[in-house]
Motif scaffolding. Structure first.
Motif, PDB file in Angstrom:
ATOM      1  N   ALA A 124     -25.723 -48.173  52.766  1.00 26.29           N
ATOM      2  CA  ALA A 124     -24.998 -47.052  52.185  1.00 26.29           C
ATOM      3  C   ALA A 124     -24.308 -47.541  50.924  1.00 26.29           C
ATOM      4  O   ALA A 124     -23.085 -47.656  50.844  1.00 26.29           O
ATOM      5  CB  ALA A 124     -24.001 -46.482  53.188  1.00 26.29           C
ATOM      6  N   ASP A 125     -25.139 -47.872  49.954  1.00 28.76           N
ATOM      7  CA  ASP A 125     -24.684 -48.276  48.626  1.00 28.76           C
ATOM      8  C   ASP A 125     -25.932 -48.295  47.753  1.00 28.76           C
ATOM      9  O   ASP A 125     -26.942 -48.867  48.149  1.00 28.76           O
ATOM     10  CB  ASP A 125     -24.039 -49.667  48.644  1.00 28.76           C
ATOM     11  CG  ASP A 125     -23.435 -49.992  47.286  1.00 28.76           C
ATOM     12  OD1 ASP A 125     -22.227 -49.782  47.105  1.00 28.76           O
ATOM     13  OD2 ASP A 125     -24.190 -50.428  46.392  1.00 28.76           O
ATOM     14  N   SER A 126     -25.847 -47.686  46.597  1.00 28.68           N
ATOM     15  CA  SER A 126     -27.066 -47.525  45.785  1.00 28.68           C
ATOM     16  C   SER A 126     -27.652 -48.868  45.345  1.00 28.68           C
ATOM     17  O   SER A 126     -28.854 -48.985  45.147  1.00 28.68           O
ATOM     18  CB  SER A 126     -26.786 -46.649  44.572  1.00 28.68           C
ATOM     19  OG  SER A 126     -25.822 -47.240  43.744  1.00 28.68           O
ATOM     20  N   HIS A 127     -26.803 -49.886  45.201  1.00 28.63           N
ATOM     21  CA  HIS A 127     -27.320 -51.180  44.735  1.00 28.63           C
ATOM     22  C   HIS A 127     -27.892 -52.059  45.845  1.00 28.63           C
ATOM     23  O   HIS A 127     -28.158 -53.245  45.641  1.00 28.63           O
ATOM     24  CB  HIS A 127     -26.247 -51.915  43.916  1.00 28.63           C
ATOM     25  CG  HIS A 127     -25.977 -51.204  42.627  1.00 28.63           C
ATOM     26  ND1 HIS A 127     -24.802 -50.569  42.369  1.00 28.63           N
ATOM     27  CD2 HIS A 127     -26.777 -50.979  41.562  1.00 28.63           C
ATOM     28  CE1 HIS A 127     -24.875 -49.980  41.178  1.00 28.63           C
ATOM     29  NE2 HIS A 127     -26.058 -50.209  40.673  1.00 28.63           N
ATOM     30  N   GLY A 140     -31.012 -47.823  48.978  1.00 29.20           N
ATOM     31  CA  GLY A 140     -29.726 -47.202  49.243  1.00 29.20           C
ATOM     32  C   GLY A 140     -29.889 -45.824  49.852  1.00 29.20           C
ATOM     33  O   GLY A 140     -30.871 -45.129  49.586  1.00 29.20           O
ATOM     34  N   VAL A 141     -28.928 -45.449  50.685  1.00 29.67           N
ATOM     35  CA  VAL A 141     -28.869 -44.108  51.269  1.00 29.67           C
ATOM     36  C   VAL A 141     -27.401 -43.690  51.309  1.00 29.67           C
ATOM     37  O   VAL A 141     -26.522 -44.447  50.904  1.00 29.67           O
ATOM     38  CB  VAL A 141     -29.449 -44.068  52.711  1.00 29.67           C
ATOM     39  CG1 VAL A 141     -30.927 -44.387  52.727  1.00 29.67           C
ATOM     40  CG2 VAL A 141     -28.671 -45.016  53.632  1.00 29.67           C
ATOM     41  N   LEU A 146     -26.942 -43.648  57.161  1.00 31.09           N
ATOM     42  CA  LEU A 146     -26.534 -44.970  57.644  1.00 31.09           C
ATOM     43  C   LEU A 146     -25.934 -44.863  59.055  1.00 31.09           C
ATOM     44  O   LEU A 146     -26.213 -45.696  59.912  1.00 31.09           O
ATOM     45  CB  LEU A 146     -25.521 -45.570  56.652  1.00 31.09           C
ATOM     46  CG  LEU A 146     -25.393 -47.082  56.575  1.00 31.09           C
ATOM     47  CD1 LEU A 146     -24.492 -47.632  57.659  1.00 31.09           C
ATOM     48  CD2 LEU A 146     -26.733 -47.810  56.604  1.00 31.09           C
ATOM     49  N   GLY A 147     -25.126 -43.824  59.270  1.00 26.62           N
ATOM     50  CA  GLY A 147     -24.523 -43.621  60.587  1.00 26.62           C
ATOM     51  C   GLY A 147     -25.594 -43.449  61.662  1.00 26.62           C
ATOM     52  O   GLY A 147     -25.506 -44.011  62.755  1.00 26.62           O
TER      53      GLY A 147
ATOM     54  N   ARG B  93     -31.332 -36.631  49.580  1.00 25.82           N
ATOM     55  CA  ARG B  93     -31.214 -36.889  51.026  1.00 25.82           C
ATOM     56  C   ARG B  93     -29.828 -36.514  51.534  1.00 25.82           C
ATOM     57  O   ARG B  93     -29.686 -35.896  52.589  1.00 25.82           O
ATOM     58  CB  ARG B  93     -31.419 -38.389  51.320  1.00 25.82           C
ATOM     59  CG  ARG B  93     -32.826 -38.838  51.417  1.00 25.82           C
ATOM     60  CD  ARG B  93     -32.860 -40.285  51.944  1.00 25.82           C
ATOM     61  NE  ARG B  93     -32.924 -40.322  53.380  1.00 25.82           N
ATOM     62  CZ  ARG B  93     -33.999 -40.708  54.090  1.00 25.82           C
ATOM     63  NH1 ARG B  93     -35.078 -41.110  53.467  1.00 25.82           N
ATOM     64  NH2 ARG B  93     -33.974 -40.714  55.403  1.00 25.82           N
ATOM     65  N   ASN B  94     -28.800 -36.949  50.777  1.00 27.05           N
ATOM     66  CA  ASN B  94     -27.425 -36.708  51.219  1.00 27.05           C
ATOM     67  C   ASN B  94     -27.129 -35.217  51.340  1.00 27.05           C
ATOM     68  O   ASN B  94     -26.480 -34.776  52.293  1.00 27.05           O
ATOM     69  CB  ASN B  94     -26.432 -37.342  50.241  1.00 27.05           C
ATOM     70  CG  ASN B  94     -26.386 -38.854  50.353  1.00 27.05           C
ATOM     71  OD1 ASN B  94     -26.920 -39.431  51.294  1.00 27.05           O
ATOM     72  ND2 ASN B  94     -25.755 -39.508  49.389  1.00 27.05           N
TER      73      ASN B  94
END
Lengths: 421, 167
Positions: A124-127, A140-141, A146-147, B93-94
């Motif tokens: 859960a971070d674009s990088h 990344g998501v 992520l949860g 997606r989000n």
């Protein structure tokens, strides 16, 4: 005949339990490592709780890293960090890192041997795309995805088509991985690789150090890419040798793999590159950039906060001083890099030149803390984004460049190259 | 699922730092995030946005940081649907995951202006300008994503239907 696949397709197929995949396929994959930080984890933890899960899929395959607003910058961020810590302890998360054990997530996870070639990492971070430097698939998501991974260990993905970037030639003095990725961004644009994989290849890439590969893979997302990846080689092998006993799986693209595009880049003529406000694809060679006066120079971040970056900066700053009206902020990406910089005398050189050294944190890169720009101020940064307001006031400006350009510019008090010193 | 609302028009490459600047990311509370949506880019947005309003934007909407706080802030501010020429991958997606409908339509973005009142049918992808009666179409959303949006987001979908299998 066996289908011909790219390295990205092979890693995805192996984690989907399939013999092969093709671009556009929707697949469900097993995740080797799921990652979140002090900003994104609290929302993901909310998802875990809302799903009523009282345990995670595998407490050894989740990494929670306090890095964005640490050391906690205010009461609210302290509460977020506390939420993450309580969750980590309550759910027995093995790889929870804070303070002296921690650092910038994308710097410390490879250092701790938690990412290997062939792994599938979702963060859960674009990088999160940084780990492609090791020949892993990483993307990344957001926090909901992520949860759900924390509970199930799985995620659905669309298989991306791959853009192959072929770098040939020899680098000119002071040209680094950062310049290559900025140049590439200038060519592709910030939407040039949306939903696609970038595969970094060519003779030049085979000579590039791990630190420079991390820098390049890190900014794949700036082209909109899902992941950026390097085929692992002897350099990867040497980097991993003392980090872990796990072996990893070394995948290579097949000769007949199908690419969406092949882009050939001859690096012989590439100068150090600078991204002008307010977009990372707004890139010019240093010789065409105005000598803009700088209030602040920042060397650090998940893009350029590694040992090689600090060494390059120290090489330029040795025996020189930062310009009177310019602040130079240097942030080593991890405690390990910090210690190495002490041992090598790098920090003393930087301090003598007038730099301020911060503890490992993402801090200034996202306008969090430890180097926020005021209205009208101009900064040059070795980080990855120069969006409007990214590092502070919406009327501040950010230029992106390599550690070499950053160090030279700090001495000059304006944007400039090491040759001018 | 049908929506009616006024258009807020945005340009290309609206990044998630512009949607919700990082200085507001020290909280995860939806209403606080919503009250700071587009704080630097369009300070008038939060004051004037009405429940049901629609964002119409250019290419690569939601690029940059993966922060889910961005679609949460937009949804919390009352926006019913976003129509853009294209979205960044993570934002797409989000948005679906939190139950915020998004549509891709080149022609609607070219043909619509600020303040226009729209009617949007999510399932057929039909977009109607209620002023001029002009009709535009968007790319159809895959069936499983419609179901997620109808459930109110992926977490609610899983609670009602069990784990998702899109393939």
């Amino acid at each position: 005949m066996t289908p011909q696949m790219t390295i990205t397709e092979k890693i995805l197929a192996s984690h989907a339990g399939q013999d092969s995949v093709s671009p556009g396929d929707l697949i469900e994959v097993n995740v080797d490592l799921a990652l979140a930080n002090d900003i994104t984890a609290p929302l993901a933890i909310g998802v875990v709780k809302e799903l009523g899960a009282n345990r995670v899929f595998d407490p050894e395959k989740i990494a929670l890293v306090a890095d964005h607003f640490v050391p906690n910058k205010d009461i609210e961020s302290a509460r977020q960090a506390k939420t993450m810590k309580e969750f980590a302890r309550g759910y027995n998360i093995k790889h929870y890192f804070e303070s002296g054990e921690s650092g910038i997530e994308h710097v410390i996870l490879p250092e701790k041997g938690l990412v290997l070639p062939g792994d599938l990492v979702i963060g859960a971070d674009s990088h999160t795309c940084t780990y492609g430097a090791l020949g892993a698939f990483s993307a990344g998501v957001g926090s909901t995805d992520l949860g759900i991974i924390m509970v199930t260990g799985r995620i659905w993905l669309k298989v991306p088509a791959t853009i192959k970037l072929v770098y040939e030639g020899h680098l000119r003095p002071w040209v680094e991985g950062k310049d290559l990725i900025l140049f590439t961004l200038g060519r592709l644009g910030t939407a040039g690789a949306v939903y696609k994989a970038l595969e970094f290849s060519g003779e030049l890439i085979k000579r590039l150090s791990m630190d420079q590969r991390f820098t390049m893979a890190n900014m794949a997302v700036e082209c909109g890419a899902k992941n950026g990846i390097f085929e692992p080689d002897d350099i990867t092998h040497a980097y991993l040798e003392h980090l872990t006993d796990r072996k990893g799986s070394f995948y290579y693209s097949d000769k007949g793999a199908v690419y969406d595009q092949v882009v050939n880049i001859n690096v012989n003529e590439i100068e150090p590159q600078v991204a002008i406000p307010h977009s990372p694809d707004n890139v010019r060679p240093i010789s065409e950039v105005d000598p803009v006066r700088l209030d602040q120079v920042f060397i650090g971040s998940c893009t350029n906060g590694r040992s090689e970056d600090l060494r390059v900066a120290a090489g330029i700053l040795k025996g020189r001083s930062v310009a009177r009206d310019t602040r130079l902020i240097v942030i080593p990406g991890s405690p390990l890099i910090y210690k190495q910089a002490i041992r090598e005398g790098v920090l003393e050189i930087l301090l003598d030149a007038g730099a301020v050294i911060g503890p490992p944190t993402c801090g200034p890169c996202l306008g969090g803390h430890m180097g926020v720009l005021a209205e009208g101020e101009k900064g040059l940064s070795t980080s990855n984004r120069n969006f409007r307001g990214r590092m502070g006031h919406p009327k501040s400006e950010v230029y992106l460049a390599s550690p070499a350009i950053a160090a030279a510019s700090a001495v000059l008090g304006r944007i400039g190259a090491p040759e001018e010193l | 699922m049908e929506f009616k609302g006024r258009v807020w028009k945005f340009g290309d490459h609206v990044d998630t730092d512009l949607i919700i600047p990082a200085k507001f990311l020290n909280v995860s509370d939806n209403s606080v995030l919503a009250s700071n949506c587009f704080a630097d880019l369009r300070p008038d947005f939060v004051k004037n946005v009405q429940r049901g309003d629609i964002i119409v934007a250019g290419s690569n909407f939601g690029c940059g940081s993966s922060r889910e706080h961005a679609p949460l802030a937009i949804k919390g501010a009352g926006i019913s649907v976003i129509i853009a020429r294209s979205f960044s991958r993570i934002f797409y997606r989000n948005a679906i995951n939190i139950g915020l409908p998004i549509l891709e339509s080149e022609e609607a973005v070219a043909g619509l202006s600020e303040g226009t009142v729209l009617f949007v049918d999510l399932v057929s992808g039909k977009i109607k300008d209620l002023g001029s009666s002009e009709i535009f179409f968007s790319k159809p959303i895959p069936d499983f994503m419609i179901k997620i949006i109808q459930a109110g987001g992926l977490v609610d979908y899983i609670k009602n239907h069990g784990l998702l299998n899109p393939a």
